[in-house]
Write an enzyme that holds these catalytic residues in place. Structure first.
Site: not given
Length: 900
Positions: A522, A586, A640
């Site tokens: 994203r 992550s 994250d």
């Protein structure tokens, strides 16, 4: 003439459908806690929760009280794969002085007969379980306890009403125990109707309805526990003994009862009671025929108007006469012979008329019986939410067995009334005797199975003491990870993130965020406003990462990422601005500063070459330079879990812990700099990414790892690593469940002992299925559907066990996670040197958000293990996107402060 005379006894299909609807309403009334006291159809729970599955075995005794004779039986059930059994019986008379005497005499008589039977069969020195068939309405509270509600069928024994008949039988047997050396264990009280269903259920596993049409009449069926208000719990099914003979006692059938029904009722032992039974059972049909013939004779329609003594004598015409007269193949000879014996001298017209009366009376009985049975079948079908249902009705009783037309008529009408049910009628062989033994055998099997299931799940049940131990061990490992000399060998890595503050509300500006952590990538634009109109606005676009790029070279991967950023900047119209960027990456990284992150190793299917051991921020900067279209200020590389803490910290300044409980499991928290030996400086705080999934990799929690945990670990991509994560995170819980199910199936406790192909497949049992199966809103029916989707053909009992296994595994996960978190909050409390700590934990992850019980158990465990900490849990929204932008904003703010 007869047709005109008995017009009211001929029932059309519309009337029968109406009777069916009335009976359905009565069933609902009988099942409801508030409506049961006034219901005529009592819907008595039988505490029989399971049908035979074919694995029952052993020697059982049964006694059967309720018919014209008392019977004792020995039943041998063989576990030979052929579902075979052997029945030996002995019949004893039931003298009038016994069935209308007192209770003590009745039960002594039963015990005497049983003793005689055991002597003849040479069973005296064996300890045998016994099933007691007692064919009268009883209110049961357990399988081996039943209080007599009413006598029926000519029985009227004093001092037994409202008492427990099992304890009366036990008392009588106790008297004989010492003197005659017998040891009998009364395990189950069974109604003969339930016995019929169980006997047929042994031969046909579809059988879930029992029906008796003989001297008395009754039906039972398997009802969903969630509909039975009178019994605690809503898992599974239980057999309900409807006691439908009393249907209509409140006037519900008055419009269908004729003058003959009323007259018969007035002359009976129990006027006003069992009105439905009086319209259909063989005990009353002969009498009904006598009353009709008497009136027709008095009116000169039969026998030249001559009334004989036989017609005036109650009980003179019996069901056997009615059955014989309806043997049409014999013409009128039977009818003529029977009427002549009764001193009625019939003409041929008389014989035809009498035969017709018999037909109408017995046909009405079959019609009414079919309507009530159709109501039960419809209820079963609706309970199962099926459009069409296949089922079997186990059936017994003299009227059904000996009447020449009855069975055929009943079948025909039932099929007409419920065209969407394919019904097989299975004749029971000695239902009341073998059935009682079957109920006892099933109870025996279930008790043995329960023991085995408890043994398999026992290692998952963690005591408070054990959880305290886990908390203390976690605390020790946290300290190891923070100390310079032990950090290298620590299993809980305690990685510094160089995030040195949480949001204070003054953050503002436009920030970019990248989020790479799975198969999708994203890019986000985040606008943060401060002051009174504080807000965060986000715009994002999702891009796929093709497999060939995930597993290609590092250069290709980062060029693809920059290509996606370029597309996004173009799309948003902001290509010229040099925006600060936060990069959520992550994967395990070792950071040397907030904008330096060295990849320790790929996970989650990534295998891009030339990345491990490299700084991912440098690789991103290089790729931007190669493209030479725009420039970005890469401020922070973010985990994250830290993003989750920051997102919640923006809403609640008290939030200093971040927890992820989803596919993976991890925690971060704000630690005092003075405790972090591997980073220079003692002032202020820094967020530590614990990477606690590795807790236990040194064997410190081996005492609570089960054989199933070891199997899951050995079959994973990284054996011996991330042991704590494998016991607490969503990625592995389904796999633990699958291993347990395989073990239970091998022990013959599930899926009929058959391990299906799908159950052999690793990873089939996704964690979302655990959440669905454990949802309180789901009936077991839906659990069965989920299992069917997985290719597991389960019975109702299987579904209960699967649900229990899922619950046990997820409860342990939540408790272990809670024990770890308790160690962190206790550490925070001690850091602050306070007696009582108030703190907020920001949480994200599908397990916490979607599982019906995980979050509650986690919170309860933390409260129990850290009683001096008042912990608030706050759900995070988009920790990896919004969180990365906030970390960037805080880093910029702190940087500017530093420069000043």
């Amino acid at each position: 003439q007869v047709d005109r005379y008995l017009y009211h006894m001929r029932l059309s299909d519309d009337v029968l459908l109406d009777v069916m609807a009335r009976f359905q309403a009565e069933m609902v009334k009988g099942l409801g806690r508030d409506t049961n006291p006034t219901a005529t159809v009592k819907m008595l729970p039988s505490f029989v929760r399971s049908l035979p599955d074919g694995s029952e075995k052993g020697d059982f005794l049964a006694v059967d009280l309720g018919g014209s004779q008392f019977r004792a039986h020995q039943v041998k059930v063989f576990d030979d794969g052929k579902q075979s059994s052997q029945l030996e019986s002995k019949f004893y008379p039931t003298p009038k002085d016994i069935i209308q005497g007192n209770g003590a005499e009745l039960f002594d008589y039963v015990a005497d007969c049983l003793l005689d039977f055991m002597e003849t069969k040479n069973l005296k020195h064996k300890k045998l379980p016994l099933g007691f068939t007692f064919s009268f309405p009883c209110k049961q509270t357990k399988l081996d306890e039943g209080v007599l509600l009413a006598w029926t069928k000519h029985f009227k024994v004093r001092g037994v009403l409202d008492t427990d008949v099992v304890s009366s039988l036990r008392k009588a047997l106790q008297k004989h125990k010492a003197s005659f050396d017998i040891d009998v264990d009364v395990l189950a009280l069974v109604n003969d109707t339930v016995g019929t269903m169980m006997t047929c259920g042994y031969d046909d596993q579809r059988c879930e309805v029992g029906l008796i049409i003989g001297t008395g009449t009754n039906a039972c069926y398997m009802e969903e526990m969630r509909h039975i208000d009178l019994v605690e719990g809503d898992e599974g099914r239980m057999c309900i003994n409807t006691e439908w003979g009393a249907f209509g006692d409140d006037g519900a059938l008055d419009d269908l009862r004729t003058e003959f029904d009323r007259e018969l009722d007035l002359g009976s032992l129990n006027p006003g009671k069992q009105l439905f039974e009086k319209m259909i059972s063989s005990l009353y049909l002969g009498e009904l025929v006598r009353l009709i013939l008497l009136k027709m004779t008095k009116e000169g329609l039969l026998f030249n108007g001559k009334v004989s003594t036989a017609l005036l004598t109650k009980g003179k015409i019996e069901m056997k006469h009615v059955s014989a007269m309806e043997k049409y193949k014999e013409g009128l000879s039977n009818t003529k012979e029977i009427l002549t014996e009764l001193n009625l001298f019939p003409s041929e017209e008389d014989c035809i008329a009498v035969q017709h009366v018999c037909t109408i009376v017995s046909f009405r009985s079959a019609n009414l019986c079919a309507a009530a049975l159709a109501a039960i079948l419809t209820r079963l079908r609706e309970n199962k939410k099926l459009l069409r249902m296949r089922t079997t009705v186990g059936i017994d009783g003299g009227l059904y067995k000996t009447h020449p037309q009855y069975a055929k008529r009943l079948h025909k009408v039932v099929r007409r009334l419920v065209p969407n049910c394919d019904v097989r009628f299975l004749l029971s062989v000695s239902g009341s005797g073998k059935g009682a033994a079957m109920v006892t055998a099933v109870a025996y099997r279930l008790a043995a199975q329960r023991k085995q299931i408890d043994a398999a799940l026992a290692p998952f049940l963690l005591s408070l003491e054990t959880l305290r131990e886990v908390k203390n061990k976690m605390r020790t490992e946290l300290e190891y990870g923070l100390k310079r000399e032990t950090q290298a060998s620590a299993t809980v890595k305690m990685l510094p993130t160089y995030v040195c503050g949480t949001p204070d509300g003054t953050e503002k500006g436009k920030f970019l965020a990248l989020d790479l952590g799975g198969t999708n990538f994203r890019v986000l634009l985040v606008k943060i406003r401060s002051g009174r109109r504080r807000s965060v606005q986000m715009y994002n676009k999702i891009f796929a990462i093709p497999l060939e790029i995930m597993q290609g070279t590092g250069e290709e991967l980062f060029d693809h990422i920059v290509q996606c950023i370029a597309d996004f900047l173009e799309y948003m119209g902001i290509k010229g601005a040099r925006l600060p960027l936060g990069f959520t990456f992550s994967f395990p990284c070792r950071q040397a500063s907030i904008d330096k992150g060295t990849l320790v190793g790929w996970t989650k299917g990534f295998k891009a070459t030339d990345c491990e051991g490299e700084d991912v921020v440098d690789m991103l900067r290089e790729a931007i330079r190669r493209r030479n279209e725009f420039d970005l200020d890469i401020v922070a590389v973010v985990n994250d879990t830290v993003g989750t803490m920051m997102t919640c910290g923006y809403e609640d300044p008290n939030c200093e812990i971040g927890l992820i409980a989803g596919t993976g499991s991890n925690v971060c928290y704000m630690e005092d700099m003075k405790n972090i030996e591997i980073v220079e400086g003692n002032e202020g705080k820094m967020c530590i990414n614990t990477e606690w999934g590795g807790f236990g990799d040194n064997g410190c929690i081996d005492n609570i790892r089960t054989k199933y945990d070891k199997e899951v670990d050995e079959g994973s991509l990284n054996p011996g690593k991330q042991r704590y994560e494998k016991m607490t995170s969503g990625m592995y819980l389904g796999e633990i469940v699958r291993q347990i199910l395989i073990d239970l199936t091998k022990q013959g406790l599930l899926f009929r002992g058959q391990i299906s192909e799908s159950l052999r497949k690793r990873g089939i049992f996704e964690t979302k299925f655990l959440s669905q199966i454990e949802s309180d809103r789901l009936a077991l029916l839906q659990v069965r559907r989920i299992l069917q989707q997985l290719g597991l053909d389960s019975t109702c009992e299987d579904s209960i066990i699967v649900k229990e296994v899922c619950g046990t595994v997820s409860k342990r996960a939540a408790q272990l996670c809670g024990a770890g978190l308790a160690a962190i909050v206790e550490k925070k409390r001690e850091n602050q040197g306070v007696e009582h700590l108030q703190i907020t934990v920001g949480v994200d992850g599908t397990l916490y958000k979607l599982h019906p019980h995980f979050s509650r158990i986690l919170r309860e465990t933390v409260k129990e293990l850290a009683p001096r900490c008042d912990v608030t849990f706050m759900l995070s929204e988009d920790g990896s996107g919004k969180g990365a932008a906030l970390i960037t904003a805080v880093a910029k703010r702190l940087h500017n402060v530093g420069q000043k």
